[in-house]
Design a protein around this motif. Structure first.
Motif, PDB file in Angstrom:
ATOM      1  N   THR A  61      13.113  21.672  60.237  1.00  0.00           N
ATOM      2  CA  THR A  61      12.983  22.924  59.491  1.00  0.00           C
ATOM      3  C   THR A  61      11.549  23.407  59.651  1.00  0.00           C
ATOM      4  OG1 THR A  61      12.258  21.869  57.474  1.00  0.00           O
ATOM      5  CG2 THR A  61      14.619  22.185  57.727  1.00  0.00           C
ATOM      6  N   ARG A  62      11.295  24.549  59.054  1.00  0.00           N
ATOM      7  CA  ARG A  62       9.938  25.096  59.088  1.00  0.00           C
ATOM      8  C   ARG A  62       9.347  25.016  57.690  1.00  0.00           C
ATOM      9  NH1 ARG A  62       9.401  31.335  60.233  1.00  0.00           N
ATOM     10  NH2 ARG A  62       9.392  31.483  57.993  1.00  0.00           N
ATOM     11  N   PRO A  63       8.744  23.906  57.325  1.00  0.00           N
ATOM     12  CA  PRO A  63       8.219  23.794  55.959  1.00  0.00           C
ATOM     13  C   PRO A  63       6.910  24.572  55.817  1.00  0.00           C
ATOM     14  CG  PRO A  63       7.762  21.794  57.171  1.00  0.00           C
ATOM     15  CD  PRO A  63       8.449  22.725  58.128  1.00  0.00           C
ATOM     16  N   ASP A  64       6.737  25.171  54.659  1.00  0.00           N
ATOM     17  CA  ASP A  64       5.523  25.955  54.446  1.00  0.00           C
ATOM     18  C   ASP A  64       4.395  25.116  53.878  1.00  0.00           C
ATOM     19  OD1 ASP A  64       6.203  28.412  55.432  1.00  0.00           O
ATOM     20  OD2 ASP A  64       7.341  28.926  53.647  1.00  0.00           O
ATOM     21  N   GLY A  93       8.758  21.110  61.453  1.00  0.00           N
ATOM     22  CA  GLY A  93       8.234  21.975  62.512  1.00  0.00           C
ATOM     23  C   GLY A  93       6.947  22.625  62.062  1.00  0.00           C
ATOM     24  N   GLY A  94       6.376  23.405  62.952  1.00  0.00           N
ATOM     25  CA  GLY A  94       5.172  24.146  62.576  1.00  0.00           C
ATOM     26  C   GLY A  94       5.550  25.267  61.634  1.00  0.00           C
ATOM     27  N   SER A  95       4.559  25.880  61.059  1.00  0.00           N
ATOM     28  CA  SER A  95       4.858  26.997  60.171  1.00  0.00           C
ATOM     29  C   SER A  95       4.920  28.267  60.996  1.00  0.00           C
ATOM     30  CB  SER A  95       3.767  27.110  59.132  1.00  0.00           C
ATOM     31  OG  SER A  95       2.558  27.302  59.797  1.00  0.00           O
ATOM     32  N   GLU A  96       5.086  29.384  60.314  1.00  0.00           N
ATOM     33  CA  GLU A  96       5.236  30.644  61.028  1.00  0.00           C
ATOM     34  C   GLU A  96       4.044  30.927  61.932  1.00  0.00           C
ATOM     35  OE1 GLU A  96       7.369  34.683  60.403  1.00  0.00           O
ATOM     36  OE2 GLU A  96       6.486  33.857  58.604  1.00  0.00           O
ATOM     37  N   THR A  97       2.840  30.642  61.407  1.00  0.00           N
ATOM     38  CA  THR A  97       1.649  30.911  62.207  1.00  0.00           C
ATOM     39  C   THR A  97       1.578  29.995  63.417  1.00  0.00           C
ATOM     40  OG1 THR A  97       0.526  29.546  60.607  1.00  0.00           O
ATOM     41  CG2 THR A  97       0.167  31.912  60.463  1.00  0.00           C
ATOM     42  N   ALA A  98       2.277  28.875  63.363  1.00  0.00           N
ATOM     43  CA  ALA A  98       2.268  27.981  64.516  1.00  0.00           C
ATOM     44  C   ALA A  98       3.413  28.316  65.460  1.00  0.00           C
ATOM     45  CB  ALA A  98       2.354  26.532  64.056  1.00  0.00           C
ATOM     46  N   SER A  99       3.947  29.515  65.365  1.00  0.00           N
ATOM     47  CA  SER A  99       4.971  30.024  66.275  1.00  0.00           C
ATOM     48  C   SER A  99       6.188  29.111  66.356  1.00  0.00           C
ATOM     49  CB  SER A  99       4.420  30.242  67.672  1.00  0.00           C
ATOM     50  OG  SER A  99       3.057  30.418  67.667  1.00  0.00           O
ATOM     51  N   TYR A 100       6.790  28.866  65.227  1.00  0.00           N
ATOM     52  CA  TYR A 100       7.930  27.956  65.139  1.00  0.00           C
ATOM     53  C   TYR A 100       9.013  28.275  66.170  1.00  0.00           C
ATOM     54  CZ  TYR A 100      11.983  25.717  62.927  1.00  0.00           C
ATOM     55  OH  TYR A 100      13.102  24.970  62.671  1.00  0.00           O
ATOM     56  N   GLN A 101       9.442  29.542  66.194  1.00  0.00           N
ATOM     57  CA  GLN A 101      10.563  29.891  67.074  1.00  0.00           C
ATOM     58  C   GLN A 101      10.180  29.778  68.552  1.00  0.00           C
ATOM     59  OE1 GLN A 101       9.779  31.343  64.149  1.00  0.00           O
ATOM     60  NE2 GLN A 101      11.068  33.123  63.814  1.00  0.00           N
ATOM     61  N   ASP A 102       8.942  30.189  68.900  1.00  0.00           N
ATOM     62  CA  ASP A 102       8.527  30.128  70.306  1.00  0.00           C
ATOM     63  C   ASP A 102       8.567  28.694  70.806  1.00  0.00           C
ATOM     64  OD1 ASP A 102       7.965  32.665  69.576  1.00  0.00           O
ATOM     65  OD2 ASP A 102       5.789  32.440  69.651  1.00  0.00           O
ATOM     66  N   VAL A 103       8.025  27.815  69.953  1.00  0.00           N
ATOM     67  CA  VAL A 103       7.984  26.411  70.344  1.00  0.00           C
ATOM     68  C   VAL A 103       9.393  25.870  70.507  1.00  0.00           C
ATOM     69  CG1 VAL A 103       7.357  24.132  69.539  1.00  0.00           C
ATOM     70  CG2 VAL A 103       5.761  26.005  69.298  1.00  0.00           C
ATOM     71  N   PRO A 114      15.314  19.493  69.038  1.00  0.00           N
ATOM     72  CA  PRO A 114      16.145  18.686  68.158  1.00  0.00           C
ATOM     73  C   PRO A 114      17.610  19.135  68.199  1.00  0.00           C
ATOM     74  CG  PRO A 114      14.677  20.120  66.905  1.00  0.00           C
ATOM     75  CD  PRO A 114      14.296  20.255  68.324  1.00  0.00           C
ATOM     76  N   ASP A 115      18.485  18.313  67.601  1.00  0.00           N
ATOM     77  CA  ASP A 115      19.916  18.605  67.687  1.00  0.00           C
ATOM     78  C   ASP A 115      20.348  19.669  66.692  1.00  0.00           C
ATOM     79  OD1 ASP A 115      20.500  16.407  69.599  1.00  0.00           O
ATOM     80  OD2 ASP A 115      19.676  15.234  67.941  1.00  0.00           O
ATOM     81  N   VAL A 116      19.751  19.626  65.500  1.00  0.00           N
ATOM     82  CA  VAL A 116      20.059  20.626  64.483  1.00  0.00           C
ATOM     83  C   VAL A 116      18.729  21.197  64.028  1.00  0.00           C
ATOM     84  CG1 VAL A 116      20.898  20.956  62.125  1.00  0.00           C
ATOM     85  CG2 VAL A 116      22.176  19.527  63.712  1.00  0.00           C
ATOM     86  N   PHE A 117      18.656  22.505  63.942  1.00  0.00           N
ATOM     87  CA  PHE A 117      17.400  23.071  63.467  1.00  0.00           C
ATOM     88  C   PHE A 117      17.654  24.338  62.687  1.00  0.00           C
ATOM     89  CE2 PHE A 117      17.705  25.956  67.038  1.00  0.00           C
ATOM     90  CZ  PHE A 117      18.147  25.181  68.079  1.00  0.00           C
ATOM     91  N   TRP A 118      16.650  24.681  61.895  1.00  0.00           N
ATOM     92  CA  TRP A 118      16.719  25.889  61.076  1.00  0.00           C
ATOM     93  C   TRP A 118      16.063  27.026  61.834  1.00  0.00           C
ATOM     94  CZ3 TRP A 118      12.801  29.021  59.335  1.00  0.00           C
ATOM     95  CH2 TRP A 118      13.123  29.938  58.322  1.00  0.00           C
ATOM     96  N   ILE A 119      16.689  28.204  61.796  1.00  0.00           N
ATOM     97  CA  ILE A 119      16.010  29.386  62.333  1.00  0.00           C
ATOM     98  C   ILE A 119      16.158  30.526  61.333  1.00  0.00           C
ATOM     99  CG2 ILE A 119      16.106  28.894  64.808  1.00  0.00           C
ATOM    100  CD1 ILE A 119      18.630  30.551  64.975  1.00  0.00           C
ATOM    101  N   PRO A 120      15.209  31.452  61.320  1.00  0.00           N
ATOM    102  CA  PRO A 120      15.321  32.587  60.409  1.00  0.00           C
ATOM    103  C   PRO A 120      16.488  33.484  60.813  1.00  0.00           C
ATOM    104  CG  PRO A 120      13.177  32.563  61.515  1.00  0.00           C
ATOM    105  CD  PRO A 120      13.988  31.483  62.107  1.00  0.00           C
ATOM    106  N   ALA A 342      19.245  29.884  58.755  1.00  0.00           N
ATOM    107  CA  ALA A 342      20.445  29.071  58.925  1.00  0.00           C
ATOM    108  C   ALA A 342      20.145  27.806  59.701  1.00  0.00           C
ATOM    109  CB  ALA A 342      21.517  29.875  59.644  1.00  0.00           C
ATOM    110  N   TYR A 343      20.924  26.781  59.392  1.00  0.00           N
ATOM    111  CA  TYR A 343      20.931  25.585  60.228  1.00  0.00           C
ATOM    112  C   TYR A 343      21.864  25.840  61.396  1.00  0.00           C
ATOM    113  CZ  TYR A 343      18.645  22.922  56.535  1.00  0.00           C
ATOM    114  OH  TYR A 343      17.757  22.463  55.609  1.00  0.00           O
TER     115      TYR A 343
END
Lengths: 462, 556, 399
Positions: A61-64, A93-103, A114-120, A342-343
C-alpha cells in the motif's frame, strides 16, 4: 613502501568479494520485505524455502506515515494466520511524493512488482488498459456470496467498468479490484482563530443550513483581518481541492461520458472564478502552491481543506480544532469528492496464484480489516453499513466526525479513472493551468481559451 | 606439464585448441543464426548480436592457429586476444551464474557484523604508522611493522569470517555442482593455461616477438578492463538508446519502428500570422495538434508560434535560462571569493573548508533543508527578509512592504529559487578550483606588472584573468554540463515536479516524466538525444571561446 | 609607512568581513538542519521561526490537574510570567454609543443586555450594561474576539485577560537527539547507510583501478588505435548520463540486476573522466625513470605499482574525491533501478526520498534523516580536509 599496504588492500577486497558470493540464494527469490529484520534471514544462506504448500504473496500500500505502515503490517500478520495455504509479506510503498505509481509501473515492467497492491482510483484505467492488472470478474463469479453491492456504488461503478462493452455493474464482465476505503474532504478548523476574529462558528452555520460560499468567505475574511500573515483558508495544490469548487458550481473535469475535457464549461469556470477570488481578490488564502499544512499547524490558518487522512497529524496541534463540511455552492451541494483507492492484482498472475491473490483482496476488504485500518483515523471503511458509520463516529477527535459522513451523503463526485484517455497525462496539464490561474499569472479568459485544447491534446490523442 | 618437453608439442596444443574453439564458435554461430536448439527462445536481435560476436571471435581464433603454425608473431597476439576475451567472458558468466554480483546484496546485509573487527585492522594500521617514529632502529621498525601487519590481516580475516566468509565459500563451491558453472570454470582454466603458454618468454622467443609487440599487448591488456566495461555499459546503451528513440516503445509491450516520428514531434512547430495580437489561438492554429507556445509582434505583424510538444520547448527554455543564470553567478562569485582567499592571512584554510562544505552534501539532503528554508509562510528566508525590512523601516522611517516572496509556489520565482540553491551548492567547489589556478600563476608576472605601474585592478584584468583561462574553461564547462542536466533539486523541491505552472520543468525532468510517468520510453530517448546535442553544442562553443582567449594570451 | 599598515589592516578587515559573511551563508543551512533535527514536531511549525530547539515551560498550580504553560504578559506596564489557565474566552469589545474610540473588553457573560437600542453610524444597535470603574455604563457591542485568562502562579488571585496567539510563551532550550534513533528505526536508515558506504567504497576502488591502468595505457603504451580510442573517450565525457538511463535499465533487466546493489556498482566503475585525469597526470612523469626500470627487467605492472602510483597520489586523491561525492550523492539512477518497496537495498538518497513522504508532517525527522546522509561525508571531508581541497585543485589545472 606502498606495495605491502596495497597487497593487503587487495587481499581485503578479494575477501570481501568472496563474501559477496555467499548466500545469494536467500535474497534472490523473496525480498523478505518488511523493512526491519533482515539479519536473521541472511545469517544462514541455506534456509529452506517456505513449506511447499503455501503460496507466498507480496502486497503493498502507500502509507502516509509510519503508524499507517505499522497497522498494515499488523493486518498482514493477522491475515497470514487466517488464510490457509497463503503466506503474506507486506511491503510499504513510497508515498505520493516518492512517485508510488511510477515506481509500481516500472516494477511491473520488469517483473518485480508485488502480487497485490493498492492504487488510487484515478489510476485504475491506466493500469487496466495497459494490461498491468488482472480482471477478477471470472474469479469473483466463482466465489459464492460475493456481491459488488456491498461497497459504495461510486467506486464500484469504475471498478466494474468494461472498456470493451463500455458497461458497468455486477454483470459487466469486468472487476479490476475492490476498494480499500473511502474518504471525503472536510475543513479542519482552528477554533481559536475563528473565536479571536469574532466570526460565527462554521459548525453552527452548517447545522443551521447557512454554510454556503458567502458565509465561508465572510469567516475567511474576518480571520484574515487579524493580520496579513493569518489566513482564512488553506488548501494544497492538486486536483482534489480545486475540483471541489468546480463540482460545487455544477462543473467538473470531464464531460458526461468522460471522453473530453470540461474545464472550460461555464459551471467549471464559475467554481474556479470563486476560488481564484479567494487567492487573488480577497487574499484570504495561503498562497496557492505553498503547502498549507505547516501554517495550519503553526496556528495561522482558520480553515484547512483536507481529507480524513490529515486527522492523525492534526491531533498533535496545540490549538482547539474540529472539522466542518465544505460550504454549499451554487449547484446546491458542497461538490465534495468521494476519494477511493483499490486493491488490485498483478496482471501477470495466473492459476492458483491468481486465486490466492483474489482471496487476499477479499480478506483485505472485509469489515473487520477495514475497521482495524479505520481505527487509525485516516480513512472511512468502503463498505456501506450502519455499523461502520457508528464505529467511525467514535474515532475522535475531531468531535464533529459527522462532517465527513455528511460529505459522503451530500452526493459527492466519485474520484474516477479516465478510460478514454490517459489520466497521468491529463492531470499535469490541468494542474499547471489551474496553478497559473490561482497565482495570477493567467486570467480566466486565457485559461478558458487554452486549457481544454492542451488537456485534450495531451490525454486523448492516442 | 609434458608440453614443456618439446616446443613443438605445446605449440601443437595451442594450435589444436584454437582450431577446436574456432569450430565450436562457428557451430554455435550457425545454431544461433538458424534458430535451432536452445537458441530458438532468444530474441532475434540478441541472436544476431551473439552470432556476430561468435563469428568474429571464431575467425580470430582460426587465424591465430594459422599464424602460429607459420611462426608469425601476429598469431601470438591473436591467440592472447582471443583467449583473454574468452577468459573474461567465462569469468563474468561464471560470476553471473554463481551469483557473485547478486551476492553484493548479501554482503551489505552481513557486513555490519564484520565492521567492529575491521576496527581492529585499522588499529593495526595505526600501529604500523608508529613504526615511522623509530627511524634508524631497523630491527625495532621491522618488528613493529610485522606486528601491525599481523593485526591488520587478523582483523580483516575475523571481519570477513564474521561477515560470512565460510558460508560464502561453501556456497560458491556448491555452485560448482551446477554443470554450466563447472563448464565455465573449466573454460576459464583452459583459457588461463593458453594465456600462460603464449605469454611466456619462451613463446615470445618462438614467435620472434619484438619490443613494440610487447607494448601493444600490454597496452590493450591495461586498457581492457576500462574499454570492455565502457563498451558494455556505455557504448552499448548509447546505441540502444539511439535505436529506442526511433521506436514507440512503452516499456511493457513490443517496440515498433516509427522512424524519425519522435524527433519530428519534438521539433514540429507551426507558425501563423494573427490578425490582431489578442486573437484566439484556435482561430489560426489546429489546436487539436498544436499548442500555443509564444506570440510576438514584429514590424506590426503579429505572429503566433504553435508547437506539437509545447512542454518540450518550455523545458528547453527553462534549462537554458537556468544555465545562463546559474553558471555565470556561480563562476563569478567563485572567482571573487578565490581572489579573496588567495592570501596568507591566518584562518584562510578554515574559510576554504567551509566554502567546500555544500559541495560535499547530497543534493537530496540539501534540497530537503532548503525546502523548509524556502517555505513562504513559516520559513527562515522570508522571516529574515521581513526582519531586515522592519529594521530598515524603523531606521530610515520608510514604509517598505513585506514582499512575502512565494519562493517555490509562484512561477516567477520558482526557477530563481532553484538557481540560488544550485549556486550555493556549486560555488565552493568552483572557488577551490579557481584557487588552485591562482596558486599556479607565477608571482613574477605580478611583480613585472607592479613595476609597469599597474594597479590591483589592472593586474587582475591583465594578469589574473588571462592566466586563469584554462581553469576558467574547466570550471565553466563542468558547471555548464552539470546545470544543463539539473534534476534532483527540482525533483525534491517542487510539487508537482516541474511546477508551478511548468516553470521549473527542465529537459531532464521532462525526460523523466515521459520515460517513467507516461511510459513513452521511445520519446524520452529522443529527448535525451536532443539534450545531448544541446550539451555538445554548449561545450563546443566553450571550447572555441577558450581557444580564442588562449591565443589572446600569447599575443600579449 | 604607518598609513600603509593602516590601509593593509583595513583591507584585511574588509576581506575577513566578506569572507565571514559568505561563510555564514554557506553554513546557515547546515546549522538549521542540525538544530531542526533536534526539535519536537510542534516546535518546527511555529511562527516566527526559531533556530534553536525550544520547549515551553510549564508550571504546576494548585487546583489544576495539568501543568500550565507560562507566558509573558504585560500587567500594569510590567512584563510578567503568568500561567495560561483558560483560552478561548469569548469577549466583546464594548464602547459608549457616542464615543466608539473608548473601547473596553469584557467577557460576554459579564455584561447585562438591555431592551434599549442606540443609533451607531445610522444603525440600530442593542445596548448592554458594562461595568466600568465600579459603575454600570450602557454601551454597544463593537466586535467580538477571544482571549485567554492568565494567572500569576505565585498569587492565583492576580489574573488578566490577554490574546494567547500574540503572547510570547516562556521557553527553555532543549534538544531531542531521540529523533535520530526514531529515523533510523522508521526508515531502516542504518541499512541504507551501510549500503551507501559499501557502494561508495566499491565504486571508488573500482574506478581508481580501471582508470589507473587505462590511464597508464593511454599515457605510456603504444598500440594501434590508441589515439582514436582516446578521442572517443574524450568525446563521451560530455554525453549526459540521463541518455543512458533507459537503455542501461534494459541491460540491467537483461542480466537480472534490477533492484540489486550490483546495478549501483558495476556499471559505474568504468569512467572516461577518471581515465582522462590519470592519463594527464601520468604523462608528466619523466620517461627516463621508466626506461631505466625497463632495462632493469621490471615488468609494466611493477613500473605502474612502484613508480607511477606513488608519484600520483594527489591525482589519485582527486579522483577518489570526485568519485566519492558522485557515488555517495547519486540519486536519479538508484531512484529508477531500486524498488521503493525493497528497503533492504536502499541507499541514503532513496531512503530520504521515502522518508520525506512518510514523515511529511515531521520536518524534524526529515532533517534528522538529511543530517544522517550529510554528516558522514562531512566527517570524511574534515579528516582528509587538506587532501581533498588541495587535490581537487590539482585536477583543474591539468583538466
Amino acid at each position: 613502501m606502498i606495495s605491502p599496504k596495497l597487497r593487503l588492500l587487495t587481499l581485503l577486497i578479494l575477501v570481501l568479494l568472496l563474501v559477496a558470493c555467499g548466500g545469494n540464494n536467500t535474497s534472490s527469490t523473496n525480498n523478505t520485505g518488511a523493512a526491519t529484520n533482515d539479519n536473521a534471514a541472511a545469517a544462514n544462506p541455506t534456509t529452506p524455502p517456505q513449506p511447499a504448500a503455501d503460496i507466498a504473496l507480496r502486497w503493498r500500500t502507500r502509507p502516509d506515515n509510519q503508524e499507517e505502515a505499522n497497522v498494515y503490517a499488523t493486518v498482514s500478520a493477522t491475515l497470514d494466520q487466517q488464510l490457509e495455504g497463503i503466506s503474506l509479506t507486506y511491503e510499504p510503498g513510497g508515498s505520493e511524493t516518492a512517485s508510488y505509481q511510477d515506481v509500481l509501473k516500472t516494477e511491473i515492467a520488469n517483473g518485480t512488482a508485488p502480487d497485490v497492491f493498492w492504487i488510487p482510483g484515478t489510476d485504475v484505467a491506466d493500469f487496466a488498459t495497459r494490461g498491468l492488472i488482472l480482471n477478477l470478474a471470472s474469479l469473483a463469479g466463482a466465489t459464492s456470496g460475493f456481491s459488488v453491492d456491498a461497497f459504495y456504488p461510486g467506486p464500484m461503478f469504475h471498478l466494474t467498468y468494461n472498456p470493451d462493452s463500455m458497461a458497468s455493474g455486477g454483470a459487466s464482465g469486468a472487476l479490476w479490484g475492490l476498494p480499500r476505503d473511502v474518504s471525503t474532504f472536510a475543513l479542519y478548523l482552528n477554533l481559536d482563530l475563528i473565536a479571536e476574529a469574532g466570526a460565527p462558528d462554521p459548525r453552527e452555520l452548517a447545522a443551521n443550513g447557512q454554510w454556503d460560499w458567502q458565509a465561508f468567505l465572510e469567516v475567511a475574511q474576518a480571520v484574515h483581518a487579524l493580520g496579513p500573515d493569518i489566513y482564512g483558508y488553506g488548501a494544497n495544490a492538486w486536483w482534489g481541492p480545486y475540483g471541489t469548487w468546480m463540482n460545487a458550481a455544477g462543473g467538473g473535469f470531464f464531460n458526461e461520458d468522460r471522453t473530453a475535457c470540461n474545464l472550460d464549461s461555464a459551471e467549471s469556470l464559475a467554481g474556479l472564478a470563486f476560488e481564484q477570488a479567494l487567492y487573488q481578490e480577497y487574499n484570504v488564502a495561503v498562497p496557492y502552491g505553498e503547502d498549507s499544512e505547516p501554517p495550519f499547524r503553526a496556528g495561522k490558518v482558520a480553515m484547512f481543506q483536507n481529507g480524513r487522512w490529515a486527522t492523525p497529524g492534526t491531533r498533535t496541534v496545540t490549538f482547539d480544532w474540529d472539522v466542518v463540511e465544505l460550504p454549499k455552492g451554487p449547484a446546491g451541494n458542497a461538490g465534495n469528492w468521494l476519494f477511493w483507492g483499490a486493491y488490485v492484482v498483478n496482471g501477470s498472475l495466473t492459476g492458483e496464484r491468481a486465486e490466492a491473490a483474489w482471496k487476499l483482496v477479499q480478506a483485505l476488504t472485509t469489515a473487520e480489516t477495514q475497521a482495524t485500518v479505520a481505527a487509525l483515523g485516516a480513512n472511512i471503511p468502503s463498505r456501506v453499513s450502519q455499523e461502520a458509520f457508528d464505529a467511525f463516529l467514535t474515532y475522535t477527535p475531531p468531535a464533529n466526525n459527522q462532517a465527513f459522513l455528511n460529505g459522503l451523503a451530500d452526493s459527492p463526485a466519485t474520484e474516477g479513472p479516465l478510460w478514454a484517455g490517459s489520466w497521468p497525462e491529463y492531470a499535469p496539464v490541468m494542474d499547471a493551468a489551474v496553478q497559473a490561474l490561482m497565482t495570477g499569472s493567467s486570467t480566466l479568459e486565457q485559461f478558458a481559451a487554452t486549457v481544454c485544447n492542451d488537456a485534450n491534446r495531451a490525454a486523448f490523442s492516442r | 606439464m609434458t608440453t614443456e618437453q618439446s616446443p613443438a608439442r605445446w605449440l601443437q596444443v595451442v594450435i589444436g585448441w584454437h582450431l577446436l574453439a574456432a569450430a565450436a564458435a562457428l557451430f554455435a554461430a550457425i545454431l544461433l543464426l538458424t534458430g535451432g536448439g536452445p537458441a530458438g527462445s532468444m530474441a532475434l536481435w540478441a541472436r544476431l548480436l551473439a552470432a556476430f560476436l561468435l563469428l568474429g571471435w571464431g575467425m580470430g581464433s582460426g587465424a591465430a592457429a594459422f599464424y602460429i603454425y607459420h611462426r608469425i608473431h601476429r598469431g601470438r597476439t591473436l591467440s592472447l586476444f582471443t583467449n583473454y576475451l574468452a577468459f573474461v567472458f567465462f569469468f563474468l558468466a561464471a560470476c553471473q551464474i554463481m551469483g557473485v554480483f547478486l551476492g553484493i546484496d548479501t554482503l551489505a546485509n552481513n557486513i555490519g557484523r564484520g565492521l567492529p573487527f575491521l576496527l581492529l585492522a585499522f588499529i593495526g594500521y595505526l600501529i604500523g604508522t608508529a613504526a615511522d617514529r623509530y627511524e634508524g632502529y631497523y630491527a625495532r621498525q621491522q618488528q613493529i611493522t610485522r606486528i601491525s601487519q599481523g593485526i591488520m590481516v587478523a582483523g580483516g580475516l575475523i571481519a570477513a569470517l564474521a561477515a560470512g566468509l565460510l558460508p560464502g565459500l561453501i556456497n560458491l563451491l556448491r555452485q560448482l555442482g551446477n554443470p554450466t558453472a563447472l563448464g565455465l570454470v573449466i573454460g576459464m582454466g583452459i583459457c588461463l593455461l593458453m594465456l600462460w603458454l603464449m605469454g611466456r618468454e619462451k613463446a615470445a622467443a618462438a614467435l620472434h616477438a619484438q619490443t613494440h609487440h610487447e607494448a601493444m599487448i600490454n597496452g590493450y591488456l591495461f586498457l581492457s578492463p576500462n574499454l570492455l566495461g565502457f563498451l558494455i555499459f556505455f557504448a552499448g546503451p548509447l546505441l540502444l538508446s539511439l535505436y529506442v528513440s526511433f521506436t514507440d516503445w512503452d516499456a511493457f509491450g513490443t517496440r515498433n519502428w516509427v522512424g524519425v516520428q519522435n524527433y519530428q514531434r519534438i521539433f514540429d512547430l507551426n507558425i501563423a500570422t494573427l490578425s490582431s495580437p489578442t486573437q484566439r489561438a484556435d482561430e489560426v492554429l489546429d489546436v487539436t495538434l498544436y499548442g500555443e507556445l509564444a506570440r510576438f509582434t514584429i514590424a506590426g505583424r503579429s505572429i503566433i508560434v504553435g508547437a506539437r510538444d509545447r512542454l518540450f520547448w518550455i523545458a528547453l527554455r527553462n534549462t537554458v535560462v537556468f544555465s545562463l543564470l546559474a553558471v555565470p553567478l556561480s563562476v563569478t562569485i567563485a572567482l571573487v571569493l578565490s581572489n579573496l582567499l588567495n592570501s596568507k592571512l591566518p584562518g584562510i584554510k578554515f574559510f576554504r573548508a567551509i566554502y567546500f562544505l555544500p559541495s560535499i552534501a547530497a543534493v537530496v539532503g540539501i534540497s530537503l533543508v532548503w525546502q523548509w528554508l524556502y517555505n513562504s509562510t513559516v520559513g527562515f528566508i522570508n522571516y529574515g527578509i521581513l526582519t531586515v525590512i522592519t529594521f530598515l523601516n524603523n531606521v530610515l522611517g520608510t514604509e517598505m512592504a513585506d514582499p512575502a516572496i512565494r519562493w517555490l509556489s509562484e512561477s516567477r520565482t520558482a526557477l530563481l529559487a532553484i538557481i540560488i540553491m544550485a549556486v550555493w551548492q556549486t560555488v565552493g567547489f568552483n572557488t577551490v578550483l579557481f584557487l588552485a589556478g591562482l596558486q599556479n600563476i607565477p608571482g613574477d608576472l605580478y611583480e613585472a606588472a607592479t613595476v609597469d605601474g599597474a594597479g590591483k585592478w589592472a593586474q587582475f584584468v591583465n594578469v589574473t584573468i588571462p592566466m586563469l583561462a584554462p581553469t576558467t574553461f574547466f570550471v565553466i564547462t563542468t558547471t555548464l554540463i552539470k546545470s544543463l542536466q539539473v534534476f534532483e533539486e527540482i525533483f525534491i523541491l517542487t510539487n508537482p515536479v516541474g511546477g508551478p505552472d511548468n516553470s521549473t520543468l527542465t529537459l531532464v525532468v521532462y525526460l523523466y516524466q515521459n520515460g517513467f510517468q507516461f511510459f513513452k520510453q521511445g520519446y524520452a530517448s529522443a529527448i535525451a538525444w536532443v539534450l545531448f546535442i544541446v550539451i555538445f553544442g554548449a561545450t563546443l562553443w566553450q571550447f572555441r571561446r577558450q581557444q580564442q582567449s588562449v591565443s589572446g594570451v600569447y599575443d600579449v | 609607512m604607518k598609513s600603509y599598515r593602516l590601509t593593509q589592516t583595513l583591507q584585511n578587515a574588509a576581506v575577513y568581513l566578506v569572507l565571514t559573511g559568505f561563510a555564514a551563508l554557506m553554513l546557515f543551512p547546515f546549522i538549521f538542519m542540525i538544530a531542526t533535527s533536534l526539535k519536537e514536531p510542534a516546535d518546527t511549525f511555529r511562527y516566527p521561526p526559531r533556530l534553536l530547539p525550544r520547549a515551553p515551560v510549564f508550571v504546576e498550580m494548585a487546583g489544576y490537574e495539568q501543568d500550565l504553560p507560562l507566558y509573558y504578559v504585560t500587567v500594569d506596564g510590567d512584563e510578567e510570567q503568568y500561567a495560561l489557565v483558560e483560552s478561548g474566552i469569548r469577549v466583546g469589545r464594548y464602547a459608549p454609543a457616542d464615543n466608539l474610540a473608548m473601547e473596553l473588553v469584557r467577557p460576554l457573560t459579564d455584561v447585562t443586555p438591555t431592551e434599549e437600542m442606540a443609533l451607531v453610524n445610522g444603525e440600530e444597535k442593542p445596548l448592554f450594561l458594562v461595568e466600568q470603574d465600579g459603575q454600570l455604563v450602557p454601551m454597544v457591542l463593537v466586535g467580538q474576539t477571544a482571549l485567554g485568562r492568565f494567572v500569576n502562579p505565585e498569587d492565583p488571585t492576580q489574573e488578566t485577560l490577554a490574546n494567547v496567539r500574540l503572547s510570547q510563551p516562556v521557553e527553555r532550550l532543549t534538544a531531542h537527539p531521540d529523533n535520530y534513533r526514531r529515523v533510523v528505526e522508521l526508515n531502516n536508515m542504518g541499512r541504507a547507510l551501510t549500503n551507501t558506504a559499501l557502494v561508495t567504497i566499491l565504486v571508488v576502488i573500482g574506478q581508481i583501478t580501471t582508470s589507473v591502468v587505462g590511464g597508464y595505457a593511454f599515457a605510456r603504451l603504444k598500440f594501434p588505435g590508441r589515439d582514436s580510442i582516446f578521442l572517443f573517450y574524450l568525446g563521451t565525457i560530455m554525453i549526459p548520463f540521463v541518455m543512458l538511463i533507459i537503455p542501461l535499465y534494459q541491460i540491467m533487466v537483461l542480466v537480472g540486476w534490477v533492484d540489486r546493489l550490483a546495478s549501483l556498482i558495476i556499471p559505474w566503475i568504468f569512467t572516461a573522466y577518471g581515465t582522462f585525469l590519470m592519463r594527464q597526470f601520468f604523462i608528466t612523469v619523466p620517461k627516463e625513470v621508466e626506461e631505466a626500470a625497463l632495462i632493469d627487467g621490471a615488468s609494466r605492472w611493477q613500473i605502474l605499482l612502484r613508480i607511477f602510483i606513488p608519484a600520483s597520489v594527489p591525482a589519485l586523491a582527486t579522483q577518489a574525491t570526485f568519485t566519492f561525492l558522485y557515488a555517495w550523492n547519486s540519486f536519479f539512477w538508484p531512484l529508477v533501478i531500486i524498488n521503493t518497496g525493497n528497503e533492504r537495498n536502499h541507499v541514503l538518497t532513496l531512503a530520504l526520498n521515502v522518508l520525506r513522504g512518510r514523515a511529511s508532517d515531521a520536518p524534524n525527522l526529515i532533517l534528522a534523516g538529511a543530517a544522517i546522509s550529510i554528516i558522514p561525508p562531512l566527517i570524511v571531508f574534515i579528516l582528509g580536509q587538506r587532501f581533498f581541497v588541495e587535490s581537487a585543485t590539482s585536477s583543474a589545472v591539468k583538466g
